[in-house]
Structure formats: structure tokens, C-alpha cells
Scaffold this active site. Structure first.
Site, PDB file in Angstrom:
ATOM      1  N   PHE A 134      46.612 102.974  27.347  1.00 33.83           N
ATOM      2  CA  PHE A 134      45.641 102.069  26.740  1.00 33.83           C
ATOM      3  C   PHE A 134      46.181 100.648  26.933  1.00 33.83           C
ATOM      4  O   PHE A 134      47.238 100.302  26.384  1.00 33.83           O
ATOM      5  CB  PHE A 134      45.535 102.418  25.247  1.00 33.83           C
ATOM      6  CG  PHE A 134      44.561 101.602  24.460  1.00 33.83           C
ATOM      7  CD1 PHE A 134      43.230 101.996  24.359  1.00 33.83           C
ATOM      8  CD2 PHE A 134      44.962 100.455  23.793  1.00 33.83           C
ATOM      9  CE1 PHE A 134      42.327 101.246  23.614  1.00 33.83           C
ATOM     10  CE2 PHE A 134      44.069  99.710  23.046  1.00 33.83           C
ATOM     11  CZ  PHE A 134      42.740 100.107  22.958  1.00 33.83           C
ATOM     12  N   LEU A 136      45.930  96.859  26.370  1.00 29.88           N
ATOM     13  CA  LEU A 136      45.379  95.687  25.684  1.00 29.88           C
ATOM     14  C   LEU A 136      46.360  94.511  25.807  1.00 29.88           C
ATOM     15  O   LEU A 136      45.999  93.426  26.254  1.00 29.88           O
ATOM     16  CB  LEU A 136      45.130  96.045  24.205  1.00 29.88           C
ATOM     17  CG  LEU A 136      44.559  94.968  23.291  1.00 29.88           C
ATOM     18  CD1 LEU A 136      43.161  94.548  23.744  1.00 29.88           C
ATOM     19  CD2 LEU A 136      44.491  95.464  21.836  1.00 29.88           C
ATOM     20  N   THR A 137      47.635  94.757  25.463  1.00 26.68           N
ATOM     21  CA  THR A 137      48.638  93.683  25.392  1.00 26.68           C
ATOM     22  C   THR A 137      48.958  93.131  26.787  1.00 26.68           C
ATOM     23  O   THR A 137      48.935  93.864  27.781  1.00 26.68           O
ATOM     24  CB  THR A 137      49.918  94.247  24.746  1.00 26.68           C
ATOM     25  OG1 THR A 137      49.569  94.808  23.482  1.00 26.68           O
ATOM     26  CG2 THR A 137      50.961  93.179  24.543  1.00 26.68           C
ATOM     27  N   PRO A 139      51.394  89.715  28.898  1.00 25.22           N
ATOM     28  CA  PRO A 139      52.574  88.856  28.711  1.00 25.22           C
ATOM     29  C   PRO A 139      52.308  87.699  27.739  1.00 25.22           C
ATOM     30  O   PRO A 139      53.190  87.327  26.961  1.00 25.22           O
ATOM     31  CB  PRO A 139      52.856  88.336  30.125  1.00 25.22           C
ATOM     32  CG  PRO A 139      52.314  89.405  31.032  1.00 25.22           C
ATOM     33  CD  PRO A 139      51.125  89.982  30.327  1.00 25.22           C
ATOM     34  N   ARG A 282      79.095 115.810   1.947  1.00 27.93           N
ATOM     35  CA  ARG A 282      80.179 114.821   2.007  1.00 27.93           C
ATOM     36  C   ARG A 282      80.812 114.642   0.620  1.00 27.93           C
ATOM     37  O   ARG A 282      80.092 114.466  -0.369  1.00 27.93           O
ATOM     38  CB  ARG A 282      79.603 113.486   2.492  1.00 27.93           C
ATOM     39  CG  ARG A 282      80.539 112.329   2.422  1.00 27.93           C
ATOM     40  CD  ARG A 282      81.580 112.404   3.513  1.00 27.93           C
ATOM     41  NE  ARG A 282      82.500 111.274   3.416  1.00 27.93           N
ATOM     42  CZ  ARG A 282      83.611 111.174   4.135  1.00 27.93           C
ATOM     43  NH1 ARG A 282      83.942 112.127   4.997  1.00 27.93           N
ATOM     44  NH2 ARG A 282      84.387 110.127   3.995  1.00 27.93           N
ATOM     45  N   ILE A 350      73.765 106.098   3.015  1.00 25.02           N
ATOM     46  CA  ILE A 350      74.275 107.339   2.411  1.00 25.02           C
ATOM     47  C   ILE A 350      75.345 107.950   3.324  1.00 25.02           C
ATOM     48  O   ILE A 350      76.314 108.539   2.856  1.00 25.02           O
ATOM     49  CB  ILE A 350      73.104 108.332   2.164  1.00 25.02           C
ATOM     50  CG1 ILE A 350      72.250 107.828   0.990  1.00 25.02           C
ATOM     51  CG2 ILE A 350      73.609 109.753   1.904  1.00 25.02           C
ATOM     52  CD1 ILE A 350      70.927 108.569   0.811  1.00 25.02           C
ATOM     53  N   GLU A 376      50.712  98.668  17.334  1.00 26.77           N
ATOM     54  CA  GLU A 376      49.382  98.873  16.704  1.00 26.77           C
ATOM     55  C   GLU A 376      49.160  97.798  15.628  1.00 26.77           C
ATOM     56  O   GLU A 376      48.526  98.048  14.607  1.00 26.77           O
ATOM     57  CB  GLU A 376      49.234 100.254  16.058  1.00 26.77           C
ATOM     58  CG  GLU A 376      49.772 101.398  16.850  1.00 26.77           C
ATOM     59  CD  GLU A 376      48.835 101.982  17.879  1.00 26.77           C
ATOM     60  OE1 GLU A 376      47.631 101.969  17.640  1.00 26.77           O
ATOM     61  OE2 GLU A 376      49.337 102.432  18.925  1.00 26.77           O
TER      62      GLU A 376
END
Ligand SMILES: Cc1cc2nc3c(=O)[nH]c(=O)nc-3n(C[C@H](O)[C@H](O)[C@H](O)COP(=O)(O)OP(=O)(O)OC[C@H]3O[C@@H](n4cnc5c(N)ncnc54)[C@H](O)[C@@H]3O)c2cc1C
Length: 398
Positions: A134, A136-137, A139, A282, A350, A376
Site C-alpha cells: 500500500f 501512500l508515504t 520522501p 529470578r 524487570i 498508520e
């Protein structure tokens, strides 16, 4: 006050009965556990989904999830499709990326804006597993997508396309393309200068660049698409009419945003499971770190935020099934992807030092999650979409 649509109410538009769908989800979960997750090291190492797995994904019908049954797809409703994507958020993102243009942006634009002939040809091919992209974008235009420069000039019963598309998912492996191009040099009201074209990616003049090196999501390929005097039959103009491309792109983005939000939710769930397991294994100061309340706070905050995103997912999908739900799709995409970013960050924390090492999943999940807040529509663009709709509604109601 928001009227939250819960899954206990019947959802309109469901076309696969719930029992069959649940059986399909079970089968998919097994496929993810037994095939997709074990193949992750191969995908990451080769930076590509291997052909044998693509074939298995095709055989399972994963490229035609949203295509109507009469065109060879499964005809899932929006909610069902997004639940599938949430499951596909667990394994490496390359799998979802490879199939989700077919099932999301490409098929949504065609279903909503294609002529019956276009739907018959292109949806059938997409459902059969010819990989789609697709475009669209460009440079010089991303968030400001209406500023795109690719030109489509009518020449008899063809259009001639010239331009460059950037960051196009699947470009190096795609057979089908939906490409946005300008049919008027000057901007027109409602972005009617933009039209959408269905193209064969192996047509003369179409070149995909080599895959870009990304921060994460290895195996999900992006590249430039260069269009040089590409002759596209006028019959491949989406909807048979100029000026409908931007609307098609925006409608496709609603679906794309639900999909990215659901993928982020799935990834956050997997990350939290990883964190929970590590916290119980852990030991520090002579006991499992899960016993420490500050670790528990990170686990609990993550769980609560995942729950919030899940509720938003159900509600946004139900609204999208009733009509356009641009605000809710944006709100879900924004919350879920930002939430996912917070969860993967906590999971690294964590893990302590181990969270910074490539040999632990936490490090990869942290990198893989980052792009969900960018494509998106970035988080800032979602904020603009939400605020614009709020202000429009406020003015209309006052
Ligand atoms: C892995 C990946 C896959 C992609 N796949 C596809 C694809 O398949 N097809 C496709 O067409 N595109 C694709 N894209 C492109 C993607 O959608 C764009 O990168 C994205 O929309 C942002 O555009 P941009 O990169 O030009 O950033 P820019 O628009 O240049 O934005 C830069 C920064 O400015 C901010 N900004 C811009 N405008 C405003 C504003 N008005 N107010 C406040 N802040 C603003 C943005 O939020 C961002 O922080 C992909 C990108 C990536 C990284």
C-alpha cells in the site's frame, strides 16, 4: 458519557458463526505456538518469512481473512478479524506485517471503493496469497499525506505514473500494489487531487529498492517503490473515478489503525508474560523478585493497561462495524501502542541487566514495539484526529 459496546451484546455484521470462529481461533493459536513462534529465530536471522511458512499461512487462509467468501476469503467481521490480529501480535511481527496489507489496507480500500470488476480480480488475488503493498508515504510526505508528489497523467486508456514511495511494507516481495498518486497538479478541496491505482508490482517501470535496515521487526520488509513511466490501464483506477484515492486511503487507515492497536495489544500481552515468568524465576536478596512490591506494581500497572486496551478494542470494533468510527479507531491505536511501549519498557526493567541483552526476548520486544507508535499515523496525528472530531462534534451540538 461513552456507551461502551461490550462483547456480550451481539455484534452486527458477523458473517462467520461464533462457534466456527472460536474453532478457527483455537487452530490459529496452535499454529502460532507450534509453527510461528518456533520459527522466530529463522525469521530474525534471515530477515524474511521463509517460503514454507508463507505457504502454510496461505493454506490456512490467513491472506483472505476479510475477503468475502464468494471471492475466496473467510469473510470475517471487523471484530473477528481484529481478534485474529491480536493473536498474531504474539509471534514475531513479520508474520502479521506480511499478511496484514492484504487483509487490511488493500482489501478495505477495494471493498469500500473498488468497482465490482476490480473487487473480483484484485480481492481474489489478494485472498489467494499474492502479497500486497500500500503506497501512500513518500520522501517528502508522511503525516501530511495529501502533499504527495507522485503523478498520474492520463494518456488514452492508460495513466502514466511517476514518483517515489517510501517505507512501503512488503515492497520487496509484493505482487500487488495500491498506489496513491496525484491526478491534478494543484491541491483540490477534500484532497480530490489524489487517486488510487491498482498495479502489478512486476509491471515495466516499477522497481522496489533494497530492504531498509530497521530498529526492529526483522522479517517485516520495507523499501522504496520507484515508479518510472509506469503505464497503468485506466480500468485500474480505484472506483473508476478520479479523486477518490484520499478517501480510500483514509478508510483503509481506520482498519489499519485497529490492526496496529490489536497487534500492539498482543505484543504487550506476550511481553508481560515474559516479564511475569522472569520475575518468578529470578532471585534477589534471597527470594524471587516477584515478591517485591515495586516489581508487582510494574506487573499490575501493565495488566491494568492491557485490560483497558482490550476494552477499547472491543468497543472500537463494534463501532466500526456500525459505520465509520474514526475517533475510536484513532483513540484505540494511540492508547494501545503507547501502552505497549510502557509495558515493554517495564518488562526490560524487570529483567534488570538481562533486559538489555539480545539473548533475552525482552530486548527484541522492546525494539519491535517502537514502530507501532509511528506507522498508520503517529501518536501526534492520532491526537489531531481525535481533537478535530471532538471540536467538530462540539460545534455541531452547540
Ligand atoms: C516500518 C514502517 C512501515 C511502514 N509501512 C508503510 C506502508 O506500507 N505504506 C505507507 O504508505 N507508509 C508506510 N510507512 C510510513 C509511515 O506511515 C510514516 O512513517 C508515518 O506516517 C510518519 O510519517 P513520516 O515518517 O514522514 O514522519 P513526519 O510526517 O515527517 O513526522 C515527523 C514528526 O513530526 C510529527 N508531526 C508531523 N505533523 C505534525 C502535526 N501537524 N502536528 C504535530 N506533530 C506533527 C510526527 O508526529 C512525527 O513525530 C511505514 C513506516 C515504517 C517506519
Amino acid at each position: 458519557m461513552l456507551d461502551i459496546v461490550t462483547p456480550t451484546r451481539p455484534l452486527p455484521g458477523t458473517s462467520m458463526d461464533e462457534e466456527t470462529f472460536e474453532a478457527f481461533l483455537d487452530q490459529l493459536r496452535r499454529f502460532i505456538r507450534e509453527r510461528l513462534i518456533p520459527a522466530e529465530p529463522e525469521v530474525i536471522e534471515a530477515n524474511r518469512v521463509p517460503q514454507w511458512l508463507l505457504d502454510e499461512m496461505r493454506d490456512m487462509g490467513l491472506f483472505g481473512l476479510t475477503t468475502p467468501e464468494e471471492l475466496g476469503g473467510a469473510g470475517l467481521s471487523v471484530s473477528q478479524y481484529i481478534r485474529v490480529i491480536r493473536e498474531l501480535g504474539w509471534p514475531a511481527p513479520a508474520y502479521r506485517a506480511t499478511l496484514s496489507i492484504n487483509t487490511g489496507m488493500f482489501s478495505t480500500a477495494l471493498t469500500k471503493g473498488g468497482t465490482p470488476e476490480q473487487q473480483r480480480e484484485w480481492l481474489t488475488r489478494a485472498a489467494a496469497g499474492e502479497i500486497a503493498c500500500f503506497g501512500l508515504t513518500e520522501p517528502d510526505s508522511g503525516s501530511d499525506s495529501a502533499a504527495l508528489k507522485t503523478r498520474a497523467v492520463r494518456d488514452g486508456d492508460h495513466y502514466v505514473l511517476n514518483g517515489t514511495k517510501r517505507y512501503i511494507t512488503n515492497a520487496p516481495i509484493a505482487k500487488l500494489g495500491l498506489i496513491m498518486a496525484r491526478t491534478h497538479a494543484e491541491p483540490l478541496p477534500k484532497n480530490a487531487h489524489i487517486s488510487a491505482f491498482l498495479i502489478d508490482m512486476d509491471a515495466p517501470g516499477v522497481t522496489a529498492g533494497s530492504p531498509d535496515h530497521k530498529m526492529g521487526q526483522r522479517g517485516a520488509l520495507i523499501a522504496d517503490v520507484i515508479l518510472e513511466d509506469v503505464r497503468v490501464p485506466a480500468a485500474n483506477l480505484l472506483g473508476g473515478e478520479e479523486g477518490k484515492g484520499f478517501l480510500a486511503a483514509m478508510q483503509a487507515l481506520d482498519s489499519g489503525r485497529l490492526s496496529v492497536g490489536a497487534a500492539a495489544l498482543g505484543l504487550a500481552e506476550r511481553a508481560l508474560e515474559t516479564g511475569l515468568r522472569y520475575a518468578t524465576e529470578r532471585k534477589a536478596f534471597g527470594e524471587p523478585i516477584a515478591n517485591f512490591q515495586l516489581i508487582q506494581a510494574m506487573l499490575a500497572d501493565s495488566r491494568a493497561e492491557i485490560y483497558a486496551a482490550e476494552c477499547m478494542m472491543w468497543d472500537a470494533c463494534a463501532r466500526a462495524e456500525r459505520g465509520r468510527a474514526t475517533l475510536e479507531c484513532s483513540a484505540f491505536k494511540m492508547f494501545s501502542t503507547e501502552m505497549c511501549g510502557r509495558v515493554v519498557d517495564r518488562v526490560v526493567q524487570i529483567h534488570g541487566g538481562a533486559g538489555y541483552l539480545a539473548e533475552y526476548d525482552a530486548e527484541r520486544l522492546f525494539r519491535d514495539a517502537r514502530v507501532y507508535r509511528i506507522y498508520e499515523g503517529t501518536t501526534q496525528i492520532q491526537q489531531l484526529v481525535i481533537a478535530k472530531q471532538m471540536l467538530r462534534d462540539f460545534v455541531a451540538g452547540s
